[in-house]
Design a protein around this motif. Structure first.
Motif, mmCIF file in Angstrom:
data_model
loop_
_atom_site.group_PDB
_atom_site.id
_atom_site.type_symbol
_atom_site.label_atom_id
_atom_site.label_comp_id
_atom_site.label_asym_id
_atom_site.label_seq_id
_atom_site.Cartn_x
_atom_site.Cartn_y
_atom_site.Cartn_z
ATOM 1 N N ILE A 1 50.893 -38.356 -38.468
ATOM 2 C CA ILE A 1 51.952 -39.164 -39.089
ATOM 3 C C ILE A 1 51.482 -39.685 -40.441
ATOM 4 C CG2 ILE A 1 53.297 -41.286 -38.888
ATOM 5 C CD1 ILE A 1 53.127 -40.871 -35.787
ATOM 6 N N ALA A 2 50.278 -40.234 -40.473
ATOM 7 C CA ALA A 2 49.747 -40.790 -41.724
ATOM 8 C C ALA A 2 49.564 -39.706 -42.787
ATOM 9 C CB ALA A 2 48.422 -41.496 -41.451
ATOM 10 N N ARG A 3 49.051 -38.536 -42.396
ATOM 11 C CA ARG A 3 48.871 -37.442 -43.367
ATOM 12 C C ARG A 3 50.196 -37.000 -43.950
ATOM 13 N NH1 ARG A 3 45.306 -35.256 -39.488
ATOM 14 N NH2 ARG A 3 46.943 -33.772 -38.860
ATOM 15 N N ASP A 4 51.214 -36.883 -43.109
ATOM 16 C CA ASP A 4 52.524 -36.444 -43.593
ATOM 17 C C ASP A 4 53.107 -37.437 -44.595
ATOM 18 O OD1 ASP A 4 52.312 -34.240 -41.976
ATOM 19 O OD2 ASP A 4 53.725 -34.949 -40.454
ATOM 20 N N LEU A 5 52.986 -38.715 -44.302
ATOM 21 C CA LEU A 5 53.509 -39.733 -45.216
ATOM 22 C C LEU A 5 52.718 -39.748 -46.520
ATOM 23 C CD1 LEU A 5 54.159 -42.578 -42.630
ATOM 24 C CD2 LEU A 5 55.907 -41.296 -43.894
ATOM 25 N N CYS A 6 51.405 -39.596 -46.430
ATOM 26 C CA CYS A 6 50.587 -39.562 -47.647
ATOM 27 C C CYS A 6 50.893 -38.324 -48.490
ATOM 28 C CB CYS A 6 49.106 -39.621 -47.296
ATOM 29 S SG CYS A 6 48.530 -41.280 -46.856
ATOM 30 N N ALA A 7 51.237 -37.220 -47.845
ATOM 31 C CA ALA A 7 51.623 -36.024 -48.604
ATOM 32 C C ALA A 7 52.846 -36.309 -49.468
ATOM 33 C CB ALA A 7 51.896 -34.864 -47.649
ATOM 34 N N ASP A 8 53.779 -37.085 -48.933
ATOM 35 C CA ASP A 8 54.951 -37.477 -49.738
ATOM 36 C C ASP A 8 54.545 -38.410 -50.875
ATOM 37 O OD1 ASP A 8 56.597 -35.983 -48.094
ATOM 38 O OD2 ASP A 8 57.137 -37.697 -46.817
ATOM 39 N N LEU A 9 53.644 -39.349 -50.603
ATOM 40 C CA LEU A 9 53.205 -40.280 -51.642
ATOM 41 C C LEU A 9 52.514 -39.544 -52.792
ATOM 42 C CD1 LEU A 9 51.724 -43.283 -49.597
ATOM 43 C CD2 LEU A 9 54.013 -43.040 -50.545
ATOM 44 N N ARG A 10 51.836 -38.466 -52.472
ATOM 45 C CA ARG A 10 51.114 -37.709 -53.499
ATOM 46 C C ARG A 10 52.045 -37.016 -54.493
ATOM 47 N NH1 ARG A 10 45.748 -35.859 -52.397
ATOM 48 N NH2 ARG A 10 44.794 -36.937 -50.627
ATOM 49 N N GLN A 11 53.336 -36.948 -54.176
ATOM 50 C CA GLN A 11 54.283 -36.288 -55.064
ATOM 51 C C GLN A 11 54.729 -37.191 -56.204
ATOM 52 O OE1 GLN A 11 54.744 -32.995 -54.477
ATOM 53 N NE2 GLN A 11 53.243 -33.480 -52.854
ATOM 54 N N THR A 12 54.302 -38.436 -56.173
ATOM 55 C CA THR A 12 54.691 -39.380 -57.217
ATOM 56 C C THR A 12 53.502 -40.288 -57.511
ATOM 57 O OG1 THR A 12 56.312 -41.092 -57.819
ATOM 58 C CG2 THR A 12 55.625 -40.989 -55.510
ATOM 59 N N GLU A 13 53.721 -41.288 -58.335
ATOM 60 C CA GLU A 13 52.630 -42.220 -58.673
ATOM 61 C C GLU A 13 53.006 -43.670 -58.419
ATOM 62 O OE1 GLU A 13 53.621 -42.675 -63.451
ATOM 63 O OE2 GLU A 13 51.941 -41.424 -62.804
ATOM 64 N N ARG A 14 54.178 -43.901 -57.859
ATOM 65 C CA ARG A 14 54.605 -45.273 -57.553
ATOM 66 C C ARG A 14 55.589 -45.234 -56.385
ATOM 67 N NH1 ARG A 14 55.411 -45.196 -62.888
ATOM 68 N NH2 ARG A 14 54.629 -47.335 -63.075
ATOM 69 N N CYS A 15 55.644 -46.330 -55.656
ATOM 70 C CA CYS A 15 56.584 -46.426 -54.542
ATOM 71 C C CYS A 15 56.714 -47.892 -54.135
ATOM 72 C CB CYS A 15 56.111 -45.591 -53.347
ATOM 73 S SG CYS A 15 54.670 -46.280 -52.481
ATOM 74 N N GLU A 16 57.688 -48.147 -53.268
ATOM 75 C CA GLU A 16 57.744 -49.426 -52.570
ATOM 76 C C GLU A 16 57.056 -49.161 -51.245
ATOM 77 O OE1 GLU A 16 57.933 -52.284 -50.257
ATOM 78 O OE2 GLU A 16 59.601 -50.990 -49.615
ATOM 79 N N PHE A 17 55.858 -49.712 -51.074
ATOM 80 C CA PHE A 17 54.955 -49.291 -50.016
ATOM 81 C C PHE A 17 55.503 -49.531 -48.616
ATOM 82 C CE2 PHE A 17 51.147 -49.985 -47.285
ATOM 83 C CZ PHE A 17 50.593 -48.722 -47.408
ATOM 84 N N GLN A 18 56.213 -50.627 -48.408
ATOM 85 C CA GLN A 18 56.695 -50.918 -47.060
ATOM 86 C C GLN A 18 57.694 -49.868 -46.571
ATOM 87 O OE1 GLN A 18 54.061 -52.850 -46.662
ATOM 88 N NE2 GLN A 18 55.270 -53.865 -45.085
ATOM 89 N N SER A 19 58.633 -49.494 -47.439
ATOM 90 C CA SER A 19 59.648 -48.514 -47.026
ATOM 91 C C SER A 19 59.124 -47.088 -47.097
ATOM 92 C CB SER A 19 60.902 -48.655 -47.896
ATOM 93 O OG SER A 19 60.588 -48.466 -49.270
ATOM 94 N N ALA A 20 58.144 -46.825 -47.976
ATOM 95 C CA ALA A 20 57.628 -45.462 -48.137
ATOM 96 C C ALA A 20 56.531 -45.140 -47.131
ATOM 97 C CB ALA A 20 57.087 -45.265 -49.555
ATOM 98 N N PHE A 21 55.793 -46.144 -46.676
ATOM 99 C CA PHE A 21 54.678 -45.856 -45.762
ATOM 100 C C PHE A 21 54.642 -46.779 -44.540
ATOM 101 C CE2 PHE A 21 50.464 -45.906 -43.984
ATOM 102 C CZ PHE A 21 50.088 -44.565 -44.010
ATOM 103 N N SER A 22 54.543 -48.091 -44.742
ATOM 104 C CA SER A 22 54.273 -48.999 -43.615
ATOM 105 C C SER A 22 55.329 -48.903 -42.527
ATOM 106 C CB SER A 22 54.185 -50.447 -44.115
ATOM 107 O OG SER A 22 53.093 -50.625 -44.966
ATOM 108 N N GLU A 23 56.586 -48.984 -42.929
ATOM 109 C CA GLU A 23 57.653 -48.979 -41.930
ATOM 110 C C GLU A 23 57.801 -47.629 -41.240
ATOM 111 O OE1 GLU A 23 62.358 -50.192 -41.633
ATOM 112 O OE2 GLU A 23 61.046 -51.238 -43.049
ATOM 113 N N PRO A 24 57.846 -46.504 -41.978
ATOM 114 C CA PRO A 24 57.933 -45.221 -41.258
ATOM 115 C C PRO A 24 56.701 -44.918 -40.414
ATOM 116 C CG PRO A 24 57.727 -44.860 -43.631
ATOM 117 C CD PRO A 24 58.007 -46.314 -43.427
#
Length: 396
Positions: free
Chosen positions: A114-137
């Protein structure tokens, strides 16, 4: 209770349990008066109260303290967290074996995926809202794994668990319609999950293990079984989601500590414990005196509620002479998961899934910083980020 004790207004949404007023009060006395009873500020007294059988779990009166009624209040007062004696033991005897260390450890590969899949999405950009992009999912998918549900259904679970979390803050009455509706939905879900197990559609999840234990012991009612499932969802999602955001904020504010973690994955367990000491999501554990008690020179009358402040006790100069956030420093035990008969049932799950998340994040972010101003829940009761905008450099 002495009127000479310091006073702390824990009911003020602007008040922080990590603020300078706490340190001043702790220097003056081991406890302080508050609108909710006594706040216990020193490490030794917190430990003594958690072990002392003259104090019961005090959270049962939280709905009355903040003035909320309805489905959540009924659930909370009946939960394993709030009950004592036989009802507490019955529900605890269901949950503890179902969350055995062997079972939870077996889920690590799924948490890592789960963590690897979410981090793969984060790697496609350089900014996010961390709670909705990673913590909550992440928290939502971790709990659907435990429940034996399709991972894609995480948004509904995470949403309702977050709604319940609004009941645990000092502004709870403002959100009463929302968390009562979420509570009703989660009980309906719990009933559906038990039905799936009975039909033979789920034989290996946490819920399936609870049902097996339920049938073996024969001590709990069906409502108590559902209550255990709902409290597990609530605690599992809310703690992981909030603590990941709080922890990342600490690393942002202490970038050298992030680099230390990147260089040594073995620091992950210490980092999780330091999150809880430095910025706990549950800012206090609660106990209630069942008789008059003389404690460290103060007479605590029967019925007095005591809030055992996690940060204040963990940063008590008597046991912590280096108060800065430091994942490499040796530390004494914290009380973020409570203690005694009411020690948090899900502590090993929380430590395990957060460790999987941190392992993936440290491999993904070279550097991370705020990308705007975070928005926080009040730092009394249960706290955490409402939004955490970040900018980061990814590992190539």
């Amino acid at each position: 209770m002495s009127d000479a004790l310091p006073y702390l207004d824990l009911s003020d949404p602007a008040f922080s349990t990590r603020g300078p007023e706490i340190a001043e009060a702790r220097a003056a006395a081991w406890c302080a008066r508050t609108p909710y009873g006594l706040a216990v500020l020193r490490w030794h007294e917190v430990g003594r109260i958690l072990r002392d059988r003259r104090f019961r779990q005090g959270s049962h009166n939280w709905p009355d303290t903040v003035g909320i009624t309805g489905a959540f209040a009924e659930f909370w007062k009946s939960s394993v967290i709030s009950q004592e004696g036989p009802p507490h033991r019955r529900m605890r005897d269901l949950a503890v074996p179902a969350l055995s260390e062997a079972y939870v450890t077996g889920l690590i590969p799924v948490f890592e995926e789960i963590a690897r899949d979410l981090c793969a999405d984060l790697r496609q950009t350089e900014r996010c809202e961390f709670q909705s992009a990673f913590s909550e999912p992440f928290a939502g998918q971790a709990i659907t794994t435990l429940l034996g549900m399709e991972r894609e259904r995480w948004p509904e679970i995470a949403h309702d668990a977050a709604e319940l979390g609004l009941a645990m803050g000092v502004r709870a009455p403002e959100f009463q319609d929302r968390f009562n509706a979420a509570c009703i939905r989660l009980f309906s879900l719990a009933d559906t999950l038990v039905t799936r197990v009975r039909r033979g559609e789920d034989k290996s999840s946490y819920v399936a293990r609870l049902v097996v234990r339920f049938d073996e012991t024969g001590g709990c009612s069906h409502d108590e079984l559902l209550n255990v499932i709902v409290i597990s969802i609530f605690g599992g999602v809310d703690t992981t989601r909030a603590l990941l955001g709080l922890g990342l904020s600490l690393f942002i504010e202490n970038p050298a500590q992030w680099q230390a973690l990147r260089q040594d994955e073995g620091l992950i367990p210490a980092a999780i414990e330091e999150f809880i000491r430095a910025r706990p999501t549950t800012t206090w554990a609660t106990r209630e005196a069942t008789e008059d008690v003389e404690l460290s020179g103060i007479r605590v009358e029967k019925g007095t509620v005591l809030h055992l402040l996690v940060h204040a006790s963990a940063r008590d100069p008597a046991i912590c002479d280096q108060p800065a956030f430091d994942i490499t420093a040796p530390r004494r035990k914290h009380f973020g998961f409570g203690g005694g008969a009411h020690h948090c049932i899900g502590h090993f799950v929380a430590r395990t899934d957060i460790a999987a998340a941190l392992a993936a994040l440290r491999r993904s972010f070279v550097r991370v910083a705020y990308d705007g101003v975070p928005e926080w829940l009040p730092e009394s009761g249960n706290t955490g980020p409402l939004s955490l905008p970040i900018v980061y450099e990814v590992q190539t």
